[in-house]
Design an enzyme around this catalytic site. Structure first.
Site, short mmCIF file in Angstrom:
data_model
loop_
_atom_site.label_atom_id
_atom_site.label_comp_id
_atom_site.label_asym_id
_atom_site.label_seq_id
_atom_site.Cartn_x
_atom_site.Cartn_y
_atom_site.Cartn_z
CG HIS A 145 -2.40 3.00 5.84
ND1 HIS A 145 -3.77 3.22 5.90
CD2 HIS A 145 -2.27 1.67 5.59
CE1 HIS A 145 -4.41 2.10 5.69
NE2 HIS A 145 -3.53 1.13 5.49
CD GLU B 192 -3.09 -0.82 2.15
OE1 GLU B 192 -4.18 -0.45 1.69
OE2 GLU B 192 -2.87 -0.97 3.36
CG HIS C 41 -5.22 -1.51 9.26
ND1 HIS C 41 -4.49 -2.66 9.03
CD2 HIS C 41 -5.14 -0.78 8.12
CE1 HIS C 41 -3.99 -2.62 7.79
NE2 HIS C 41 -4.36 -1.49 7.22
CG HIS D 270 -8.16 -0.18 4.65
ND1 HIS D 270 -7.67 -0.20 3.36
CD2 HIS D 270 -7.09 -0.40 5.44
CE1 HIS D 270 -6.38 -0.45 3.38
NE2 HIS D 270 -6.00 -0.56 4.63
MN MN Z 1 -3.97 -0.91 5.16
#
Ligand code: MN
Length: 273
Positions: free
Chosen positions: A134, A115, A136, A205
């Site tokens: 980034h 990603e 979760h 996500h």
């Molecule tokens: Mn991810």
């Protein structure tokens, strides 16, 4: 032989100047003009460990920094658990998220994150952004997956503004994707959803945070998660009153000058003395 015509390389001579210029061009096609500041690499390593220690990332999630010598490059660990990252694991990418030291896509056996396009596409359209997280992180997901908006519960989370936008991957990847931002097209759509905001949520996500430095983006990623927990509690108790947009903007301005304080605290827990 005369010196170079513009006088910038006295003593080299014209042929020496051209050879140097050519060598520099060839070099810059493969690497940034200069290595990144070791202090920036240290911050990226510390950020990886802090985000794990503070419950924002686990085995997944990542943090990047824009290269301090070349704004068209960014620094991001190879694919691995963030808490285990060392400076030797940090790779360099161009803004299309090609690994710079990987002519065949496999830099010394190092595998990049699937990603990484999240980072490259946001850096492309946000020249003010110098670092990105980034994750979760779990308390944020109820606000990514429902129509209840995440909004600032106190001054520390003023960077949330009027509430982060939510990225719907189906608009770009259809209804059968694996939910990952696995190419530039999806990354570009995410960057468009983020717009000028500090944070965007990602339906099904997680979230992404962007800021002017590694310290600021770590602050925002941590307090996005903390704010989400607080908001869930407030929704159970009653009808929360959120910071309004002006309060949020004023609080963000104040807090942006104070990030060194929590950074020092978080860092001493995870880095060797
Ligand atoms: Mn991810």
């Amino acid at each position: 032989m005369p010196d170079c015509p513009c006088g910038c390389f006295p003593g080299l001579g014209r042929r020496g100047f051209l050879a140097s210029a050519l060598a520099a061009t060839t070099f810059s096609a493969a690497f940034a003009a200069e290595p990144a500041d070791p202090a920036l690499l240290d911050d990226v390593v510390a950020a990886n460990r802090i985000l794990y220690d503070q419950g924002v990332v686990d085995g997944f999630g990542h943090v990047s920094a824009r290269h301090d010598k070349d704004p068209t490059r960014y620094l991001l660990s190879r694919s691995m658990a963030p808490a285990l990252v060392t400076a030797a694991d940090i790779m360099e990418f161009d803004l299309d998220s090609n690994a710079i030291d990987a002519p065949n896509g496999v830099p010394g056996g190092r595998t990049p994150y699937l990603e990484r396009f999240i980072h490259g596409e946001i850096y492309k359209v946000r020249p003010d952004v110098m670092a990105i997280v980034h994750s979760h992180s779990p308390a944020v997901l109820p606000f990514a997956d429902t129509d209840v908006k995440l909004k600032p519960m106190n001054h520390i989370a003023g960077f949330l503004g009027d509430g982060p936008p939510v990225f719907e991957i189906r608009t770009v990847a259809g209804a059968e994707s694996d939910m990952l931002v696995r190419n530039n097209e999806i990354g570009k759509a995410l960057a468009e959803t983020l717009g000028s905001n500090s944070v965007a949520l990602m339906r099904g996500h997680g979230s992404v945070a962007a800021a002017q430095s590694v310290k600021h983006v770590v602050f925002r990623a941590i307090y996005t998660e903390v704010n989400a927990r607080t908001e869930i509690q407030a929704l159970i108790v009653g009808n929360p009153v959120f910071l309004n947009e002006k309060e949020a903007a004023a609080a963000m301005k104040t807090n942006d000058g104070l990030v060194d304080r929590p950074w020092a605290l978080w860092k001493q827990r995870v880095m060797p003395k």
